[in-house]
Design an enzyme around this catalytic site. Structure first.
Site, PDB file in Angstrom:
ATOM      1  N   HIS A 258       0.853  -1.194   0.000  1.00  0.00           N
ATOM      2  CA  HIS A 258       0.000   0.000   0.000  1.00  0.00           C
ATOM      3  C   HIS A 258       0.884   1.237   0.000  1.00  0.00           C
ATOM      4  O   HIS A 258       2.089   1.133   0.259  1.00  0.00           O
ATOM      5  CB  HIS A 258      -0.871   0.011   1.265  1.00  0.00           C
ATOM      6  CG  HIS A 258      -0.032   0.251   2.489  1.00  0.00           C
ATOM      7  ND1 HIS A 258       0.657  -0.759   3.122  1.00  0.00           N
ATOM      8  CD2 HIS A 258       0.280   1.393   3.153  1.00  0.00           C
ATOM      9  CE1 HIS A 258       1.351  -0.250   4.123  1.00  0.00           C
ATOM     10  NE2 HIS A 258       1.151   1.054   4.170  1.00  0.00           N
TER      11      HIS A 258
ATOM     12  N   HIS B 243       5.737   6.236  -0.966  1.00  0.00           N
ATOM     13  CA  HIS B 243       6.438   4.962  -1.190  1.00  0.00           C
ATOM     14  C   HIS B 243       5.567   3.787  -0.795  1.00  0.00           C
ATOM     15  O   HIS B 243       4.654   3.910   0.015  1.00  0.00           O
ATOM     16  CB  HIS B 243       7.753   4.928  -0.411  1.00  0.00           C
ATOM     17  CG  HIS B 243       7.572   4.922   1.069  1.00  0.00           C
ATOM     18  ND1 HIS B 243       7.318   6.068   1.793  1.00  0.00           N
ATOM     19  CD2 HIS B 243       7.578   3.907   1.974  1.00  0.00           C
ATOM     20  CE1 HIS B 243       7.192   5.763   3.075  1.00  0.00           C
ATOM     21  NE2 HIS B 243       7.328   4.456   3.217  1.00  0.00           N
TER      22      HIS B 243
HETATM   23  P1  2AM Z   1       6.593   2.372   6.161  1.00  0.00           P
HETATM   24  O1  2AM Z   1       6.000   1.378   5.212  1.00  0.00           O
HETATM   25  O2  2AM Z   1       7.546   3.300   5.533  1.00  0.00           O
HETATM   26  O3  2AM Z   1       7.115   1.726   7.417  1.00  0.00           O
HETATM   27  C1  2AM Z   1       1.487   1.437   8.523  1.00  0.00           C
HETATM   28  O4  2AM Z   1       2.393   1.229   9.529  1.00  0.00           O
HETATM   29  C2  2AM Z   1       2.011   2.436   7.530  1.00  0.00           C
HETATM   30  O5  2AM Z   1       2.309   3.662   8.192  1.00  0.00           O
HETATM   31  C3  2AM Z   1       3.281   1.997   6.845  1.00  0.00           C
HETATM   32  O6  2AM Z   1       3.176   2.300   5.463  1.00  0.00           O
HETATM   33  C4  2AM Z   1       4.372   2.799   7.484  1.00  0.00           C
HETATM   34  O7  2AM Z   1       5.361   3.265   6.619  1.00  0.00           O
HETATM   35  C5  2AM Z   1       3.651   4.008   7.993  1.00  0.00           C
HETATM   36  N1  2AM Z   1       4.245   4.442   9.250  1.00  0.00           N
HETATM   37  C6  2AM Z   1       4.475   3.683  10.323  1.00  0.00           C
HETATM   38  N2  2AM Z   1       5.017   4.417  11.319  1.00  0.00           N
HETATM   39  C7  2AM Z   1       5.137   5.669  10.833  1.00  0.00           C
HETATM   40  C8  2AM Z   1       5.609   6.897  11.367  1.00  0.00           C
HETATM   41  N3  2AM Z   1       6.043   6.999  12.626  1.00  0.00           N
HETATM   42  N4  2AM Z   1       5.594   7.979  10.577  1.00  0.00           N
HETATM   43  C9  2AM Z   1       5.151   7.902   9.316  1.00  0.00           C
HETATM   44  N5  2AM Z   1       4.669   6.769   8.748  1.00  0.00           N
HETATM   45  C10 2AM Z   1       4.657   5.675   9.500  1.00  0.00           C
END
Ligand code: 2AM
Length: 175
Positions: free
Chosen positions: A42, A124
């Site tokens: 996603h 991303h």
């Molecule tokens: P990531 O894939 O780059 O880890 C669910 O966890 C989604 O939220 C994931 O796509 C994750 O990104 C993002 N996510 C998790 N923790 C986060 C944070 N502290 N700040 C921004 N995005 C976050």
């Protein structure tokens, strides 16, 4: 009910999820990182953190009032962030509609008290996690494209040792 970990995001069409994981199997070394399952691929628009039901309802109502047209998303770029240990796919050029949608959701979240990252939005799709060592990146001879017609609020659950993302509610983008 305890707070739930939530985020707004965009689901990838299932055929593209499947194509990406087939491509991924041949594109990276087996020990490059932990692959995310197809259904978990996603693009996050706004991360909300742990949110009470009351706040989630308020944020859903605001999300439902967003009026924006669909936009085309090209997935033609890849990168590696060694510190968080993520290998990702994304657009070389983020479409204006995507940036606008993320901006609105991120500012609504900030106004509701959900701390937002100080870094600019970098769209991303995480492909591999725990990729903290150098990764041999594949050549960019790939390109997926789809029209984003909806966005959704997701619950991020930790189940059986891994994260699962469950769509709670979704809204159409209408021209
Ligand atoms: P990531 O894939 O780059 O880890 C669910 O966890 C989604 O939220 C994931 O796509 C994750 O990104 C993002 N996510 C998790 N923790 C986060 C944070 N502290 N700040 C921004 N995005 C976050």
């Amino acid at each position: 009910m305890p707070a739930r970990r939530l985020f707004f995001g965009i689901a990838l069409p299932e055929p593209i999820q499947q194509e990406i994981i087939r491509w991924r199997a041949g594109a990276f070394e087996a020990d490059a990182g932990r692959p995310l399952p197809a259904a978990s691929l996603h693009l996050t628009l706004a991360f909300l953190g742990d949110v009470s039901d009351e706040k989630a309802l308020a944020l859903s109502k605001q999300a439902g009032r967003i009026r924006q047209s669909p936009f085309v998303l090209n997935i033609d770029d890849a990168g590696h962030w060694p510190r968080p240990g993520i290998v990702w796919l994304g657009p070389r050029q983020a479409p204006r509609g995507l940036v606008q949608l993320a901006d609105i959701l991120r500012s609504q979240a900030a106004r509701s008290g959900c701390a937002q990252s100080p870094y600019p939005f970098h769209p991303h799709i995480s492909l591999l996690r725990n990729a903290n060592r150098p990764v041999a990146m594949p050549s960019r001879h790939f390109h997926w494209q789809f029209t984003v017609e909806r966005f959704a609020l997701y619950h991020s659950l930790f189940e059986k040792g891994r994260m699962r993302y469950q769509s709670i509610e979704s809204w159409p983008l209408t021209s």
